[in-house]
Design an enzyme around this catalytic site. Structure first.
Site, PDB file in Angstrom:
ATOM      1  N   GLU A 255       9.389  -4.065  15.118  1.00 31.56           N
ATOM      2  CA  GLU A 255      10.320  -2.960  14.885  1.00 31.56           C
ATOM      3  C   GLU A 255      10.202  -1.812  15.890  1.00 31.56           C
ATOM      4  OE1 GLU A 255      10.420  -1.677  10.821  1.00 31.56           O
ATOM      5  OE2 GLU A 255      11.123  -3.628  10.100  1.00 31.56           O
ATOM      6  N   GLU A 360      11.398 -10.370   7.918  1.00 35.07           N
ATOM      7  CA  GLU A 360      11.150  -9.386   6.858  1.00 35.07           C
ATOM      8  C   GLU A 360      12.431  -9.183   6.058  1.00 35.07           C
ATOM      9  OE1 GLU A 360       9.290  -5.666   7.706  1.00 35.07           O
ATOM     10  OE2 GLU A 360       7.860  -6.516   9.151  1.00 35.07           O
TER      11      GLU A 360
END
Length: 443
Positions: A255, A360
């Site tokens: 991320e 995720e």
């Protein structure tokens, strides 16, 4: 129950499973956890049998397509502690005793290095015991994604300014051994990058006021880490110590900054350097191409730009990660019906980025405590349907998924795969999802 788990662990540890396989090796019954009789297990294909034989002979195939998608969980808060996920242990004076510390970095400062090392060693040993890998097997899981921080490589920690727990590598090997013995595919992820890739995020290992990752110095430290980790994986993948033999992919950074905050040098500088560092180490070790690790990048949908744009023209064995938390997507109307529709129909892959895995996601809604979204019995059927719809959608468009996360020290099963199994929200038999009808009327 404990005797059953111990016996099952011993039996499964003797198996040489290598690939995700549609036939379960264990299942949950009214009597507890039991092995599935061999006669009920589906035979492997000839191609898979050859791969298993190669694995037994030390000729590992780190990426061989099985007949089912990757179906997995993240081991969140194991090696990169996120206090919100395990707050009781984090604050318990007899355990971590980190108080109001916001990250691992802060807790190490609180205790001092020696005491902090002891605290984290105990956490790594206890947080996910071996018996829970047998529960994953019973639930049809075939993949684990393990977030780790750059500080696992002691040599690149700045001794005068960086405070992180030391000694995690042996525990990572042990956890990978548990997963490898059960035939799981293992995805390692650089979750905490040098300098922190995001501000004020515990998943970076430090609650940094600004993201300090995006410069040549910290890019260099991250590539050193990835090169080191590649060697650790390959050297702990064969011979007398083969605990990491099922590690098939390394994600180069979790991320990074995205959309209006994206940093161009991430794609121009770090991504090609990271890819080249992994391949250079494999070349140095004499690793054949069919045994090379997959190198993972956040996909274009994440918003950091096209991850392939500056990779070498001959780049191979790449894999792309999507993270899908619908609660943060303003384009999806906040209704049960629209969440189901999005799950069934939203293609989470980007053109040319194959394979993609949704590494995720959760079933946490936008307003967790309102009567429309809470965990009351009135909403349970929605969450059951939403999980099944998401699995159908991800497996329709991508190679598979890893849920965030396996374990959450709260009774909120919307973030916890294990908790949702116990609550009856997630089915023990994932093969029933396709026929559940969750996407009827949407696709």
């Amino acid at each position: 129950m404990l005797r059953q788990l111990t016996a099952l662990a011993a039996l499964l540890a003797t198996a040489n499973a290598w690939l995700p396989d549609e036939s379960p090796k264990a299942r949950m019954t009214s009597r507890g956890l039991e092995l599935v009789p061999a006669a009920e297990q589906v035979n492997a294909t000839e191609f898979e049998e050859a791969a298993i034989v190669n694995a037994r002979n030390g000729k590992h195939r780190r990426w061989t397509p099985g007949r089912v998608p990757l179906r997995g969980v993240n081991l969140g808060s194991l090696f990169v502690y996120e206090p919100w996920l395990a707050e009781p242990e984090w604050k318990d004076a007899s355990r971590m005793d980190c108080g109001d510390s916001k990250s691992e970095f802060d807790c190490v400062i609180r205790h001092g290095q020696t005491k902090a090392n002891q605290k984290f060693q105990q956490h790594w040993q206890d947080f996910i015991p071996e018996s829970e890998f047998d529960l994953m097997v019973a639930a049809g899981i075939n993949t684990v994604r393990i977030p780790i921080g750059y500080w696992m490589y002691d040599a690149i920690i700045e001794p005068n300014s960086e405070r992180f727990p030391r000694g995690g590598l042996e525990h990572l090997k042990r956890i990978c051994g548990y997963a490898s013995d059960r035939g799981f595919y293992i995805f390692l992820e650089l979750h905490g990058a040098p300098g922190a890739q995001k501000a004020q995020e515990a998943f970076t290992g430090q609650y940094a006021p600004t993201p300090g990752f995006y410069n040549d110095y910290n890019y260099g430290r991250a590539t050193q880490f990835l090169s080191w980790l590649t060697e650790v994986v390959h050297r702990t993948g064969e011979g007398s110590d083969d605990r990491m033999r099922n590690v098939g992919a390394i994600g180069v950074v979790n991320e990074p900054l995205s959309w209006e905050n994206q940093v161009d040098s991430l794609r121009r500088k770090f991504y090609p350097d990271a890819y080249n560092a992994i391949r250079a180490k494999e070349s140095q070790l004499g690793i054949p191409r069919n045994d090379a690790l997959h190198v993972g990048f956040m996909n274009t949908l994440w918003g950091s730009g096209n991850p392939k744009e500056f990779l070498p023209s001959g780049a191979f064995s790449t894999i792309f990660e999507d993270h899908r938390y619908v609660k943060f997507d303003p384009s999806v109307p906040k209704t049960h019906d629209d969440y189901i529709r999005d799950a069934c129909t939203n293609d989470r892959s980007s053109p040319g980025e194959d394979p993609t895995v949704v590494t995720e996601w959760s079933i946490s809604p936008p307003d967790e405590n309102t009567s429309y979204w809470d965990r009351s019995d009135a909403n349970k059927a929605f969450f059951q349907k939403w999980f099944r719809a998401a699995v159908i959608g991800y497996e329709r468009f991508t190679l598979g998924w890893t849920f965030w996360t396996w374990k959450y020290q709260s009774d909120d099963w919307r973030w916890s795969y294990k908790g949702a199994l116990d609550a009856g929200v997630i089915p023990w038999d994932l093969n029933t999802v396709a026929s559940s009808g969750a996407c009827n009327g949407y696709i």
